[in-house]
Design a protein around this motif. Structure first.
Motif, PDB file in Angstrom:
ATOM      1  N   ILE A   7      55.204  43.178  34.313  1.00  0.00           N
ATOM      2  CA  ILE A   7      55.249  43.456  35.748  1.00  0.00           C
ATOM      3  C   ILE A   7      55.983  44.772  35.961  1.00  0.00           C
ATOM      4  O   ILE A   7      57.085  44.962  35.441  1.00  0.00           O
ATOM      5  CB  ILE A   7      55.959  42.333  36.509  1.00  0.00           C
ATOM      6  CG1 ILE A   7      55.198  41.020  36.331  1.00  0.00           C
ATOM      7  CG2 ILE A   7      56.099  42.690  37.990  1.00  0.00           C
ATOM      8  CD1 ILE A   7      55.907  39.817  36.898  1.00  0.00           C
ATOM      9  N   ILE A  16      55.405  45.120  43.931  1.00  0.00           N
ATOM     10  CA  ILE A  16      54.847  45.144  42.575  1.00  0.00           C
ATOM     11  C   ILE A  16      53.703  46.149  42.588  1.00  0.00           C
ATOM     12  O   ILE A  16      52.797  46.040  43.411  1.00  0.00           O
ATOM     13  CB  ILE A  16      54.350  43.749  42.153  1.00  0.00           C
ATOM     14  CG1 ILE A  16      55.537  42.785  42.023  1.00  0.00           C
ATOM     15  CG2 ILE A  16      53.552  43.824  40.864  1.00  0.00           C
ATOM     16  CD1 ILE A  16      55.149  41.346  41.781  1.00  0.00           C
ATOM     17  N   TYR A  19      50.529  44.699  37.272  1.00  0.00           N
ATOM     18  CA  TYR A  19      50.828  43.635  36.317  1.00  0.00           C
ATOM     19  C   TYR A  19      49.662  43.542  35.348  1.00  0.00           C
ATOM     20  O   TYR A  19      48.517  43.770  35.718  1.00  0.00           O
ATOM     21  CB  TYR A  19      51.114  42.295  36.996  1.00  0.00           C
ATOM     22  CG  TYR A  19      49.943  41.728  37.760  1.00  0.00           C
ATOM     23  CD1 TYR A  19      49.031  40.878  37.152  1.00  0.00           C
ATOM     24  CD2 TYR A  19      49.747  42.058  39.099  1.00  0.00           C
ATOM     25  CE1 TYR A  19      47.949  40.363  37.851  1.00  0.00           C
ATOM     26  CE2 TYR A  19      48.673  41.551  39.805  1.00  0.00           C
ATOM     27  CZ  TYR A  19      47.783  40.705  39.180  1.00  0.00           C
ATOM     28  OH  TYR A  19      46.710  40.214  39.876  1.00  0.00           O
TER      29      TYR A  19
END
Length: 78
Positions: A7, A16, A19
């Protein structure tokens, strides 16, 4: 079967940014190191501020020397 997820989190964006899933921790760690290095090189070439990088097995952090940008990488198992 255990999977390993790398991640990448952009602290400066509070999200984020990517990933990626791998079958082994070794593959995940290799990807993490390469992704952190690629980001370091991109930021270094931008010339805004000299990036500072810390990489250890299973995690990494990259920040601009002025603290404006910060990315972290971590491997989690699922």
């Amino acid at each position: 079967m255990t999977k390993y997820v790398v991640i990448c989190y952009a602290l400066h964006e509070r999200r984020i940014v990517s990933y990626d899933v791998f079958d082994s921790k070794r593959e995940a760690a290799s990807f993490l190191a390469k992704d952190a290095k690629k980001t370091y090189e991109e930021e270094n070439n931008n010339g805004d501020a000299s990036p500072v990088e810390t990489v250890s097995y299973g995690e990494a952090e990259l920040s601009s020397s002025d603290g404006k940008y910060v990315w972290t990488w971590e491997i989690i198992s699922v």
